[in-house]
Design a protein around this motif. Sequence first.
Motif, PDB file in Angstrom:
ATOM      1  N   THR A   1       0.834  -1.201   0.000  1.00  0.00           N
ATOM      2  CA  THR A   1       0.000   0.000   0.000  1.00  0.00           C
ATOM      3  C   THR A   1       0.866   1.247   0.000  1.00  0.00           C
ATOM      4  O   THR A   1       1.807   1.343   0.799  1.00  0.00           O
ATOM      5  CB  THR A   1      -0.907   0.015   1.253  1.00  0.00           C
ATOM      6  OG1 THR A   1      -1.656  -1.194   1.310  1.00  0.00           O
ATOM      7  CG2 THR A   1      -1.849   1.207   1.220  1.00  0.00           C
ATOM      8  N   PRO A   2       0.614   2.189  -0.890  1.00  0.00           N
ATOM      9  CA  PRO A   2       1.385   3.449  -0.867  1.00  0.00           C
ATOM     10  C   PRO A   2       1.271   4.116   0.496  1.00  0.00           C
ATOM     11  O   PRO A   2       0.190   4.182   1.091  1.00  0.00           O
ATOM     12  CB  PRO A   2       0.709   4.283  -1.960  1.00  0.00           C
ATOM     13  CG  PRO A   2       0.064   3.291  -2.864  1.00  0.00           C
ATOM     14  CD  PRO A   2      -0.366   2.161  -1.988  1.00  0.00           C
ATOM     15  N   HIS A   3       2.383   4.632   0.994  1.00  0.00           N
ATOM     16  CA  HIS A   3       2.398   5.230   2.327  1.00  0.00           C
ATOM     17  C   HIS A   3       1.446   6.411   2.446  1.00  0.00           C
ATOM     18  O   HIS A   3       0.945   6.704   3.529  1.00  0.00           O
ATOM     19  CB  HIS A   3       3.820   5.682   2.680  1.00  0.00           C
ATOM     20  CG  HIS A   3       4.777   4.538   2.843  1.00  0.00           C
ATOM     21  ND1 HIS A   3       6.001   4.675   3.462  1.00  0.00           N
ATOM     22  CD2 HIS A   3       4.687   3.231   2.479  1.00  0.00           C
ATOM     23  CE1 HIS A   3       6.626   3.507   3.462  1.00  0.00           C
ATOM     24  NE2 HIS A   3       5.860   2.632   2.854  1.00  0.00           N
ATOM     25  N   ILE A   4       1.200   7.073   1.331  1.00  0.00           N
ATOM     26  CA  ILE A   4       0.370   8.271   1.397  1.00  0.00           C
ATOM     27  C   ILE A   4      -1.081   7.933   1.741  1.00  0.00           C
ATOM     28  O   ILE A   4      -1.846   8.796   2.154  1.00  0.00           O
ATOM     29  CB  ILE A   4       0.446   9.050   0.059  1.00  0.00           C
ATOM     30  CG1 ILE A   4       0.035  10.505   0.281  1.00  0.00           C
ATOM     31  CG2 ILE A   4      -0.425   8.397  -1.029  1.00  0.00           C
ATOM     32  CD1 ILE A   4       0.443  11.422  -0.822  1.00  0.00           C
ATOM     33  N   LEU A   5      -1.455   6.654   1.578  1.00  0.00           N
ATOM     34  CA  LEU A   5      -2.812   6.230   1.898  1.00  0.00           C
ATOM     35  C   LEU A   5      -2.962   5.806   3.346  1.00  0.00           C
ATOM     36  O   LEU A   5      -4.092   5.558   3.805  1.00  0.00           O
ATOM     37  CB  LEU A   5      -3.227   5.067   0.982  1.00  0.00           C
ATOM     38  CG  LEU A   5      -3.247   5.360  -0.512  1.00  0.00           C
ATOM     39  CD1 LEU A   5      -3.708   4.139  -1.282  1.00  0.00           C
ATOM     40  CD2 LEU A   5      -4.153   6.546  -0.818  1.00  0.00           C
ATOM     41  N   GLU A   6      -1.843   5.699   4.089  1.00  0.00           N
ATOM     42  CA  GLU A   6      -1.923   5.246   5.473  1.00  0.00           C
ATOM     43  C   GLU A   6      -1.035   6.083   6.396  1.00  0.00           C
ATOM     44  O   GLU A   6      -0.515   5.585   7.389  1.00  0.00           O
ATOM     45  CB  GLU A   6      -1.553   3.764   5.579  1.00  0.00           C
ATOM     46  CG  GLU A   6      -0.232   3.398   4.928  1.00  0.00           C
ATOM     47  CD  GLU A   6       0.036   1.902   4.944  1.00  0.00           C
ATOM     48  OE1 GLU A   6      -0.926   1.126   5.144  1.00  0.00           O
ATOM     49  OE2 GLU A   6       1.199   1.506   4.762  1.00  0.00           O
ATOM     50  N   SER A   7      -0.847   7.359   6.054  1.00  0.00           N
ATOM     51  CA  SER A   7      -0.016   8.249   6.857  1.00  0.00           C
ATOM     52  C   SER A   7      -0.771   9.528   7.173  1.00  0.00           C
ATOM     53  O   SER A   7      -1.732   9.898   6.488  1.00  0.00           O
ATOM     54  CB  SER A   7       1.276   8.600   6.106  1.00  0.00           C
ATOM     55  OG  SER A   7       2.014   7.447   5.776  1.00  0.00           O
ATOM     56  N   ASP A   8      -0.324  10.194   8.218  1.00  0.00           N
ATOM     57  CA  ASP A   8      -0.817  11.531   8.527  1.00  0.00           C
ATOM     58  C   ASP A   8      -0.218  12.493   7.505  1.00  0.00           C
ATOM     59  O   ASP A   8       1.002  12.666   7.435  1.00  0.00           O
ATOM     60  CB  ASP A   8      -0.391  11.918   9.948  1.00  0.00           C
ATOM     61  CG  ASP A   8      -0.882  13.300  10.344  1.00  0.00           C
ATOM     62  OD1 ASP A   8      -1.602  13.936   9.548  1.00  0.00           O
ATOM     63  OD2 ASP A   8      -0.548  13.736  11.457  1.00  0.00           O
ATOM     64  N   ILE A   9      -1.060  13.105   6.699  1.00  0.00           N
ATOM     65  CA  ILE A   9      -0.558  13.924   5.595  1.00  0.00           C
ATOM     66  C   ILE A   9      -0.684  15.418   5.880  1.00  0.00           C
ATOM     67  O   ILE A   9      -0.629  16.232   4.956  1.00  0.00           O
ATOM     68  CB  ILE A   9      -1.274  13.582   4.269  1.00  0.00           C
ATOM     69  CG1 ILE A   9      -2.787  13.805   4.386  1.00  0.00           C
ATOM     70  CG2 ILE A   9      -0.959  12.162   3.842  1.00  0.00           C
ATOM     71  CD1 ILE A   9      -3.499  13.673   3.047  1.00  0.00           C
ATOM     72  N   THR A  10      -0.814  15.796   7.161  1.00  0.00           N
ATOM     73  CA  THR A  10      -0.905  17.217   7.490  1.00  0.00           C
ATOM     74  C   THR A  10       0.335  17.964   7.025  1.00  0.00           C
ATOM     75  O   THR A  10       0.247  19.047   6.432  1.00  0.00           O
ATOM     76  CB  THR A  10      -1.106  17.403   8.998  1.00  0.00           C
ATOM     77  OG1 THR A  10      -2.210  16.605   9.438  1.00  0.00           O
ATOM     78  CG2 THR A  10      -1.389  18.863   9.318  1.00  0.00           C
ATOM     79  N   SER A  11       1.517  17.397   7.287  1.00  0.00           N
ATOM     80  CA  SER A  11       2.764  18.032   6.831  1.00  0.00           C
ATOM     81  C   SER A  11       2.829  18.080   5.313  1.00  0.00           C
ATOM     82  O   SER A  11       3.329  19.052   4.727  1.00  0.00           O
ATOM     83  CB  SER A  11       3.970  17.261   7.377  1.00  0.00           C
ATOM     84  OG  SER A  11       4.006  17.301   8.783  1.00  0.00           O
ATOM     85  N   THR A  12       2.309  17.048   4.656  1.00  0.00           N
ATOM     86  CA  THR A  12       2.291  17.005   3.192  1.00  0.00           C
ATOM     87  C   THR A  12       1.435  18.126   2.616  1.00  0.00           C
ATOM     88  O   THR A  12       1.828  18.808   1.664  1.00  0.00           O
ATOM     89  CB  THR A  12       1.760  15.642   2.715  1.00  0.00           C
ATOM     90  OG1 THR A  12       2.599  14.604   3.212  1.00  0.00           O
ATOM     91  CG2 THR A  12       1.716  15.576   1.195  1.00  0.00           C
ATOM     92  N   VAL A  13       0.259  18.322   3.205  1.00  0.00           N
ATOM     93  CA  VAL A  13      -0.639  19.369   2.717  1.00  0.00           C
ATOM     94  C   VAL A  13      -0.024  20.750   2.959  1.00  0.00           C
ATOM     95  O   VAL A  13      -0.115  21.636   2.115  1.00  0.00           O
ATOM     96  CB  VAL A  13      -2.015  19.251   3.397  1.00  0.00           C
ATOM     97  CG1 VAL A  13      -2.913  20.419   3.010  1.00  0.00           C
ATOM     98  CG2 VAL A  13      -2.675  17.928   3.014  1.00  0.00           C
ATOM     99  N   LEU A  14       0.640  20.929   4.109  1.00  0.00           N
ATOM    100  CA  LEU A  14       1.321  22.204   4.374  1.00  0.00           C
ATOM    101  C   LEU A  14       2.385  22.464   3.318  1.00  0.00           C
ATOM    102  O   LEU A  14       2.513  23.593   2.814  1.00  0.00           O
ATOM    103  CB  LEU A  14       1.956  22.171   5.762  1.00  0.00           C
ATOM    104  CG  LEU A  14       2.726  23.427   6.184  1.00  0.00           C
ATOM    105  CD1 LEU A  14       1.801  24.629   6.284  1.00  0.00           C
ATOM    106  CD2 LEU A  14       3.456  23.205   7.505  1.00  0.00           C
TER     107      LEU A  14
END
Length: 671
Positions: free
Chosen positions: A341-354
């Motif tokens: 599973t791609p990590h982006i589907l099971e991670s906290d993406i708050t930092s990613t969105v920032l």
Amino acid sequence: MGSSGLFALSMNHTEPHSCGLANPQFLILIADMSVNQDWSCDDILQFNQFDGLPFSSRYYTLLKERKALPVWGAKCEFMDYITNNQLVIISGTAKTGQSTQVPQWCAEFCLSVQYRHGMVVCTQIHRQSTVHLALRVADEMDVNIGHEVGYAIPFQNCCSADTVLRYCTDDMLLCEMMSDPLLEQYGVVLIDQAQERTVSTDLLLGLLKDVLLARTELRLVILTAPQSFDKLLRHFGNVPLIQLEAEQPSEIVYGTRRGGVKDYLYASLQLVMEIHQSHEHGDIVVFLATEQVYNPRIRASSIVIQPISKSQAECRRQLIGPTGKCFRLYMENMPLPADNTPHILESDITSTVLFLKRMEIAGLGHCDFIDRPDPEGLMQALEELDYLAALDNDGNLSEIGIIMSEFPLEPQMAKTLLASCEFDCVSEVLTIAAMLTAPSCFLVPTVEFKQLAFKCHQNFHHTEGDHFTLINVYNAYKQSQHSLHCSTERWCDEHFLSLSALQMADVVRTELTDILKRLELPLSSPAFGSKTNILNIKMALLAGFFMQVARDIDGTGNYSILTHKHVAQIHPLSVYGTESPKPNLPEWVLYHKHTLSENNCIRTVTQISAHEFIQMTPQYFFYNLPSSESKDILQHVIKHGSAAPGKGKSKAQTLNNSASEEQSYERCVIQ
């Protein structure tokens, strides 16, 4: 005729050969001219095109090894592809040599006649492999590490103005894109281990599609495993693909237990000992299970053992080579998912969105994800950034959001650090941020020394909580560096503390301090220990972590989390944990992490008061909290300035209230 010295230097740019590369040669001819002197091949020295020095004998030894690698036969094909195409995908298994050879070929490409400008950057997903590959490639290229070949990992940069080939972690390249969104200093970007699908790698692959359109001279090379190139081809379209032939795979030995292994760590150790005692000499590599699936609805990581995917299992098998054995603890007929599973589907993406919001300012806000993030996780990330005042009314980054994005920290901690400037406790919060960014400094040894280690750790405990304990540990570590009686390494050993973790925290703290200075934000002098300083630290922590607050609902350590009413216990190794002697449990706490497992735990806990929470919480966040007894208590405090009748206060809360009575209970949110 008498003899005389002859020195001739020539630089010959040859015509492009079959590999599509013009390779400059530096020749120095040194001889003693005399009558009837004949030239021989021994008089011609080959010089390194990267540093202009003669090649060493080790270079030729390693060159012989390089030419034996499976990837070497594809060099001419690759050089033709990269000359005529912007993007090339190479699919190969482990031990083909693609991670060491392809970056060197790209460096040759960038130094050729047509492409004299721009460095080569090659991303990795692990810090250790980043360093090891850079060291190996520098050796093969016969240059010095940190000069022509360098590396960059979080909080460590080993590069110079001479660097032409740079290895770095994928998150480091993302950080560079904030200041250089088009990566203009690079002529070739290589994304290695694309099949692992980390969040940073997926972000890079999505953003680089637009960068390639903006920079037609840029080249992108993607290195991946054979099981993953189909998805990349569908994402990028009709691009050149080089498939490397793999060696004969290793023998597989499957497990025999139906239903799998419950204690996989014990089973792995048991198997290692059996192999050690019954087989010939050799190395053993053990891959342990991945445990954590982030759940955006409850803002917590769940410890769930997941089965390995078929593609990942095959990648691990290829690492062994044809002469080894691959032991699998599961049965041969066990159903496995095709891909991990791609990590982006099971991670906290708050930092990613920032980060993506920051990239919008540079015109690269659109990211063409291979797999789009979960909509629920995306909405939760946007909601958190809104609560942290990182977004304006139009959903764009606010001024404080832009400043937050400058720090290599999770958004909550970045907001806490900014709030510390307002509450005059920057020195202490810098230490907390650094200690929580670095690995845990507390060593938990075997059973024999376990109690002794706990006793040593308790010497650092602070009654206000774990965040303050971290400050105690760091301050004691810094004092040990000036001791005349004991080395710092010995001091760490005696106190069961990790020297490497504390050294990392020191480096992180220095970098965070430099960022504050660069942004011209105010710094404060250390004042740790005073009542005012302790209160200010709590206020700064609440400015960032007000969404991570819990209340003891029955006085026995069962904490109800305000945002979703799950019940959790404090981690046993906390100041208030079960391992501590007679802990005085606070009613209200702020925590750094919540992990769902058989024993739900909140980690890195500090006591707060209801009044402090109300002061630092945005009003619309408070009213969006689900209905609960805890919310009723808070509403009563807002109206009457005290806890509701019949609700007992802990001793800790009473002390906190007395410290905060001097202040107004009006909300004091840092915007």
